[in-house]
Design a protein around this motif. Sequence first.
Motif, PDB file in Angstrom:
ATOM      1  N   LYS A   1       0.580  -0.920  -0.165  1.00 48.42           N
ATOM      2  CA  LYS A   1       0.209  -0.345   0.107  1.00 48.42           C
ATOM      3  C   LYS A   1       1.043   1.387  -0.281  1.00 48.42           C
ATOM      4  N   THR A   2       1.707   1.066   0.347  1.00 51.34           N
ATOM      5  CA  THR A   2       2.954   2.375   0.821  1.00 51.34           C
ATOM      6  C   THR A   2       3.552   2.474  -0.190  1.00 51.34           C
ATOM      7  N   ALA A   3       4.655   1.272  -0.921  1.00 48.52           N
ATOM      8  CA  ALA A   3       5.260   1.741  -2.148  1.00 48.52           C
ATOM      9  C   ALA A   3       5.230   1.044  -3.491  1.00 48.52           C
ATOM     10  N   LYS A   4       3.843   0.353  -3.395  1.00 48.12           N
ATOM     11  CA  LYS A   4       3.121   0.987  -5.212  1.00 48.12           C
ATOM     12  C   LYS A   4       3.984   0.324  -5.563  1.00 48.12           C
ATOM     13  N   PRO A   5       4.944  -1.216  -5.697  1.00 47.98           N
ATOM     14  CA  PRO A   5       5.873  -1.647  -6.580  1.00 47.98           C
ATOM     15  C   PRO A   5       4.704  -1.440  -7.821  1.00 47.98           C
ATOM     16  N   ASP A   6       5.767  -1.915  -9.213  1.00 46.89           N
ATOM     17  CA  ASP A   6       5.262  -2.042 -10.363  1.00 46.89           C
ATOM     18  C   ASP A   6       4.322  -3.947 -10.378  1.00 46.89           C
ATOM     19  N   VAL A   7       5.145  -4.749  -9.350  1.00 41.69           N
ATOM     20  CA  VAL A   7       6.065  -6.065 -10.060  1.00 41.69           C
ATOM     21  C   VAL A   7       6.371  -6.467  -8.474  1.00 41.69           C
ATOM     22  N   LEU A   8       5.665  -7.267  -7.752  1.00 40.09           N
ATOM     23  CA  LEU A   8       6.171  -8.587  -6.076  1.00 40.09           C
ATOM     24  C   LEU A   8       6.304  -9.352  -7.435  1.00 40.09           C
ATOM     25  N   ILE A   9       7.340  -9.860  -6.728  1.00 41.96           N
ATOM     26  CA  ILE A   9       7.867 -12.030  -7.238  1.00 41.96           C
ATOM     27  C   ILE A   9       8.113 -12.376  -5.278  1.00 41.96           C
ATOM     28  N   ALA A  10       7.663 -13.467  -5.341  1.00 46.68           N
ATOM     29  CA  ALA A  10       7.952 -13.943  -4.084  1.00 46.68           C
ATOM     30  C   ALA A  10       8.617 -15.218  -4.486  1.00 46.68           C
ATOM     31  N   MET A  11       9.960 -15.542  -4.063  1.00 49.55           N
ATOM     32  CA  MET A  11      10.435 -17.077  -3.727  1.00 49.55           C
ATOM     33  C   MET A  11      11.109 -16.866  -2.742  1.00 49.55           C
ATOM     34  N   PRO A  12      11.679 -18.130  -2.400  1.00 50.24           N
ATOM     35  CA  PRO A  12      10.736 -20.002  -3.313  1.00 50.24           C
ATOM     36  C   PRO A  12       9.924 -19.779  -2.394  1.00 50.24           C
ATOM     37  N   THR A  13       9.142 -20.836  -4.075  1.00 55.27           N
ATOM     38  CA  THR A  13       7.890 -21.386  -3.263  1.00 55.27           C
ATOM     39  C   THR A  13       6.843 -20.862  -1.970  1.00 55.27           C
ATOM     40  N   ILE A  14       8.138 -21.901  -1.384  1.00 60.79           N
ATOM     41  CA  ILE A  14       7.231 -21.515  -0.296  1.00 60.79           C
ATOM     42  C   ILE A  14       6.579 -20.403   0.638  1.00 60.79           C
ATOM     43  N   ILE A  15       7.058 -19.645   0.120  1.00 62.64           N
ATOM     44  CA  ILE A  15       6.376 -18.567   0.958  1.00 62.64           C
ATOM     45  C   ILE A  15       5.123 -17.281  -0.375  1.00 62.64           C
TER      46      ILE A  15
ATOM     47  N   TRP B   1      -0.790 -10.078  -0.845  1.00 64.94           N
ATOM     48  CA  TRP B   1      -0.742  -9.129  -1.803  1.00 64.94           C
ATOM     49  C   TRP B   1      -2.620  -8.783  -2.556  1.00 64.94           C
ATOM     50  N   LEU B   2      -3.269  -9.768  -1.751  1.00 64.52           N
ATOM     51  CA  LEU B   2      -4.619  -9.427  -2.207  1.00 64.52           C
ATOM     52  C   LEU B   2      -5.679  -8.882  -1.384  1.00 64.52           C
ATOM     53  N   LEU B   3      -4.899  -8.894   0.475  1.00 67.83           N
ATOM     54  CA  LEU B   3      -5.537  -7.857   1.271  1.00 67.83           C
ATOM     55  C   LEU B   3      -4.390  -6.665   1.347  1.00 67.83           C
ATOM     56  N   ALA B   4      -3.815  -6.243   0.106  1.00 69.01           N
ATOM     57  CA  ALA B   4      -3.827  -4.867   0.393  1.00 69.01           C
ATOM     58  C   ALA B   4      -4.679  -4.431  -1.004  1.00 69.01           C
ATOM     59  N   GLN B   5      -5.298  -5.162  -1.427  1.00 71.46           N
ATOM     60  CA  GLN B   5      -6.327  -4.177  -2.824  1.00 71.46           C
ATOM     61  C   GLN B   5      -5.056  -3.068  -4.157  1.00 71.46           C
ATOM     62  N   GLN B   6      -4.181  -4.148  -4.057  1.00 73.71           N
ATOM     63  CA  GLN B   6      -2.728  -2.905  -5.088  1.00 73.71           C
ATOM     64  C   GLN B   6      -3.282  -3.296  -6.080  1.00 73.71           C
ATOM     65  N   ARG B   7      -3.890  -3.234  -6.914  1.00 79.26           N
ATOM     66  CA  ARG B   7      -4.065  -4.123  -8.298  1.00 79.26           C
ATOM     67  C   ARG B   7      -3.265  -3.781  -9.120  1.00 79.26           C
ATOM     68  N   GLN B   8      -2.867  -2.325  -9.498  1.00 80.11           N
ATOM     69  CA  GLN B   8      -1.448  -1.545  -9.939  1.00 80.11           C
ATOM     70  C   GLN B   8      -0.146  -2.952  -9.880  1.00 80.11           C
ATOM     71  N   THR B   9      -0.512  -3.623  -8.750  1.00 79.80           N
ATOM     72  CA  THR B   9       0.779  -4.299  -8.248  1.00 79.80           C
ATOM     73  C   THR B   9       0.862  -5.692  -9.043  1.00 79.80           C
ATOM     74  N   LYS B  10       1.518  -6.139 -10.272  1.00 74.82           N
ATOM     75  CA  LYS B  10       1.235  -7.664 -10.685  1.00 74.82           C
ATOM     76  C   LYS B  10       2.051  -8.298 -10.019  1.00 74.82           C
ATOM     77  N   PHE B  11       1.104  -9.868  -9.190  1.00 72.91           N
ATOM     78  CA  PHE B  11       2.289 -11.012  -8.419  1.00 72.91           C
ATOM     79  C   PHE B  11       2.361 -11.853  -9.399  1.00 72.91           C
ATOM     80  N   VAL B  12       3.319 -12.011  -9.457  1.00 71.24           N
ATOM     81  CA  VAL B  12       3.592 -13.269 -10.583  1.00 71.24           C
ATOM     82  C   VAL B  12       4.293 -14.235  -9.767  1.00 71.24           C
ATOM     83  N   ILE B  13       3.899 -15.457  -9.543  1.00 75.77           N
ATOM     84  CA  ILE B  13       4.332 -16.540  -9.083  1.00 75.77           C
ATOM     85  C   ILE B  13       5.868 -17.552  -9.352  1.00 75.77           C
TER      86      ILE B  13
END
Length: 378
Positions: free
Chosen positions: A78-92, A100-112
């Motif tokens: 909500k504060t930083a509003k990055p364009d993309v969020l990547i999570a690694m490793p898979t366990i997280i 990401w869903l909680l933040a409701q920041q749809r302008q931030t794209k989430f990539v698994i």
Amino acid sequence: MSHKSIAIFTWGLDGGAFTNLPVALTKGFWNLGVKDLYILYLSKGPAEDITFPEGVKLVSLGVERSMASPIALSRFLKTAKPDVLIAMPTIISIPAIMGWLLAQQRQTKFVIYQGDTLTSDIAIDHKHNLRMQIMPWLARLLYPTANGLTTVSQGVLDILKQDHIPIPRNRVAVIPNPVDVENFLVRSQAEEPEHPWLRHKDSPVIVSLGRLGKRKNYPMLLQAVAKVRSHLKVKLIIFGEGPERKNLQELIAKLGLQEDVSLPGHVANPWSHIAKADVFVMSSLDEAFCLALVEAMACGVPVISTDAIGGGPRSILEDGKYGNLVPTDDVQALADAIHKVLTSQSWRSHLIDVSKQRCQAFEPEAVAKQWLSFLQQV
């Protein structure tokens, strides 16, 4: 979309394979001109020897466990509003999607980032871990909400489809793990190995590196070494720690290998040891990628691997073009491959030469280019 700012959410920065991934990917992004970069981590680290490009912003979420991270992650988004969020490793991935869903920041794209086989990995090493058992169910529920998904090998993507885990349609890419080859070369030459068998070598030394768990299939390696030893004086060192130590020690005794096999646990600089070895062997049942295999190749050591579930070694070695690939249940084939590498100088030289060429495909910039191209699509 433009990708001016990228946030990578990782487990911790206290060293090890989990840390090497975001460090290498960040380096690749930075060198390609992406300067607004965040590394988010739980609370552990950063270790003293972890170095990011100077302008990368390190953000501790201040929580000990990944499942406690969604609220802190949503605040950051909500504060930083990055364009993309990547999570690694898979366990997280699951807590990351929740945040990401909680933040409701749809302008931030989430990539698994899918760096393991999920169901296969759980069946082998986590069959009694309830938290791990529910991961595939949560993945089926939450993965379709993401903007994109990357897997580290085609084998992993095939397993996701086979296990009916929904993936974002037409927003999927197979991208290998980045490996900071230059960094490992520097570290491999920075100091002499601690282990006496490598400092004062009186016979060929085989090495392996990884958690002492069932997934690594070390009994197969021990049985193969026992066969090789009947023709050739060799020693084996397995670096790593884990729950299978006692069982492995019992098998070592049963095979009469007490004088020729060492389980020293973790070492601060495994690459200085690997670089002095005669051959690196990975005997896993399941490997989505296998960083250690590429690291060994970067250190100029010939490699042998089983053709593990998940297809990581097959992908890295390109069906055996860059190293020996043997079935996961054929002890004799593994023994023969080890014997050939240790006795044929021409074969050794060939493997070392082609391995070094192959490593270029995993350089941080090469992999980051693939990521940036994919992010344009999501």
